[in-house]
Scaffold this motif. Structure first.
Motif, PDB file in Angstrom:
ATOM      1  N   HIS A  83       0.884  -1.169   0.000  1.00 61.83           N
ATOM      2  CA  HIS A  83       0.000   0.000   0.000  1.00 61.83           C
ATOM      3  C   HIS A  83       0.924   1.221   0.000  1.00 61.83           C
ATOM      4  CE1 HIS A  83      -3.501  -2.492   0.662  1.00 61.83           C
ATOM      5  NE2 HIS A  83      -2.853  -3.098   1.643  1.00 61.83           N
ATOM      6  N   THR A  99       0.661   4.562  -0.256  1.00 67.26           N
ATOM      7  CA  THR A  99       0.383   5.923   0.188  1.00 67.26           C
ATOM      8  C   THR A  99       1.492   6.439   1.096  1.00 67.26           C
ATOM      9  OG1 THR A  99      -0.988   4.933   1.922  1.00 67.26           O
ATOM     10  CG2 THR A  99      -2.121   5.841   0.002  1.00 67.26           C
ATOM     11  N   TRP A 158       1.622   8.683   3.279  1.00 63.96           N
ATOM     12  CA  TRP A 158       1.312   8.956   4.675  1.00 63.96           C
ATOM     13  C   TRP A 158       1.084   7.676   5.476  1.00 63.96           C
ATOM     14  CZ3 TRP A 158      -3.471   6.864   4.308  1.00 63.96           C
ATOM     15  CH2 TRP A 158      -4.268   7.158   3.207  1.00 63.96           C
ATOM     16  N   ASN A 200      -0.707  10.050  -8.675  1.00 66.98           N
ATOM     17  CA  ASN A 200      -0.300   8.785  -8.056  1.00 66.98           C
ATOM     18  C   ASN A 200       1.209   8.718  -7.851  1.00 66.98           C
ATOM     19  OD1 ASN A 200      -2.958   7.437  -9.806  1.00 66.98           O
ATOM     20  ND2 ASN A 200      -2.806   7.120  -7.614  1.00 66.98           N
ATOM     21  N   ASP A 247       2.895   8.633  -5.249  1.00 72.39           N
ATOM     22  CA  ASP A 247       3.297   7.714  -4.181  1.00 72.39           C
ATOM     23  C   ASP A 247       3.694   6.351  -4.737  1.00 72.39           C
ATOM     24  OD1 ASP A 247       2.358   9.856  -2.789  1.00 72.39           O
ATOM     25  OD2 ASP A 247       0.886   8.767  -1.607  1.00 72.39           O
ATOM     26  N   GLU A 248       3.026   5.928  -5.821  1.00 75.07           N
ATOM     27  CA  GLU A 248       3.298   4.612  -6.398  1.00 75.07           C
ATOM     28  C   GLU A 248       4.723   4.519  -6.949  1.00 75.07           C
ATOM     29  OE1 GLU A 248       1.392   2.264  -5.927  1.00 75.07           O
ATOM     30  OE2 GLU A 248      -0.691   2.950  -5.847  1.00 75.07           O
ATOM     31  N   TYR A 308      -8.086   9.240   7.483  1.00 77.72           N
ATOM     32  CA  TYR A 308      -8.163  10.064   6.273  1.00 77.72           C
ATOM     33  C   TYR A 308      -9.619  10.383   5.952  1.00 77.72           C
ATOM     34  CZ  TYR A 308      -9.352   5.708   3.796  1.00 77.72           C
ATOM     35  OH  TYR A 308      -9.960   4.538   3.400  1.00 77.72           O
TER      36      TYR A 308
END
Length: 320
Positions: free
Chosen positions: A155, A157, A159, A179, A181-182, A205
């Motif tokens: 995952h 993300t 954060w 995206n 973060d990916e 969130y």
């Protein structure tokens, strides 16, 4: 005596809060969730990066002025805002937070305990759009980042973890990329030797009405797909530069992203033409057929569907 003083005054965690046109209450709630942690003032650093809000909110955050570093910049997007925050940080560890979200203090304390006493490179935790009481404070055995990625779906993300700043080196978010973060998180994990993956739900969130899957702007959706494809090809290129264990780890991540990308094509475009064109591009780039691995049941099923020309034609026919 100087060494003792330096140790006491050392910033343990830098929190980078990014915000743009958020209400004062949203940002205040986010700040309060950090200030309620057991970190002493000298152990924490809170950096609020205002990404081009129509009006600066610093004058409405008077009660927090002594607690935060406020940085306002021209509207440049989340990646650029996070990169700006990284230029300011002085903490040993870094935690990203979206300004409309907040930490769940009781649960996040568990992550801080790992940071304080285990010297991790990364502590992974869970997130939710509901605040619930944490049931377990189990501390798992650490693994290196490559081992974690070889055996788990990631995952990504940004954060969803607190990480050691020294592992960043020259790694930054790509400005303008959806995206982002990916692309960022897998590379950060591969640099980690001690990863603690907890089952703690430590981050709340807020669901966004502008979520990508609900956005009907065709230009935005095409950019989302194009950026996602760009990330996949970029990570694929990195595979060839890595040692065997890291390459195997990144191969799983690339396969997972490719599978997710195919689902996105179907769900966002509802177009057989888009599906076939983009699948052909994946094939030409060596991303299809998907690796013959038993990563997950869902992965195995999709792999067979995409591999079978008959089943692929059936999917295309449904989309017409």
């Amino acid at each position: 005596m100087n060494n003792i003083t330096e140790s006491i005054d050392k910033t343990l965690v830098s929190f980078i809060i990014t915000c743009s046109n958020l209400s004062v209450k949203q940002v205040s709630d986010c700040l309060d969730s950090i200030l309620h942690l057991s970190l002493r003032a000298a152990e924490r650093e809170i950096i609020v990066v205002d990404d081009g809000s129509d009006e600066s909110i610093i004058d409405k955050l008077n009660q927090y002025r002594d607690e935060i570093i406020y940085v306002r910049c021209r509207k440049s997007g989340l990646s650029a805002a996070r990169n700006l925050g990284l230029r300011v940080v002085s903490g040993e560890y870094v935690q990203f937070i979206n300004g409309e979200d907040r930490l769940i203090p009781d649960a996040y304390e568990h992550c801080l305990d790992i940071v304080r006493y285990k010297s991790p490179d990364i502590v992974l935790f869970n997130s939710s759009d509901k605040i619930s009481r944490t049931a377990s404070f189990y501390i798992p055995e650490p693994v290196d980042g490559a081992q974690y990625m070889r055996h788990n779906n990631l995952h990504a993300t940004a954060w969803g973890y607190v990480f050691c700043q020294k592992n960043l080196m020259d790694l930054r978010f790509t400005p303008g990329l959806i995206n982002e973060d990916e692309e960022f998180t897998p590379q950060l994990l591969l640099r980690a030797e001690k990863v603690y993956s907890t089952d703690i739900v430590a981050y709340y969130y807020k669901k966004k009405s502008s979520h990508i899957m609900r956005n009907k702007d065709s230009r935005f959706l095409l950019k989302h797909l194009n950026d996602y494809e760009h990330i996949i090809f970029h990570l694929k290129e990195l595979e060839d530069t890595l040692p065997v264990a890291d390459r195997q780890a990144l191969q799983r991540r690339v396969a997972q992203l490719t599978m997710d990308y195919i689902f996105k094509i179907i769900k966002l475009t509802r177009s057989s033409k888009q599906l076939n064109t983009r699948l052909k591009h994946l094939e030409d780039g060596g991303l299809l057929p998907l690796p013959d691995k038993k990563y997950t049941r869902k992965y195995s099923i999709l792999r067979h569907i995409i591999k079978s020309k008959i089943l692929r034609r059936c999917v295309s026919a449904v989309l017409k």
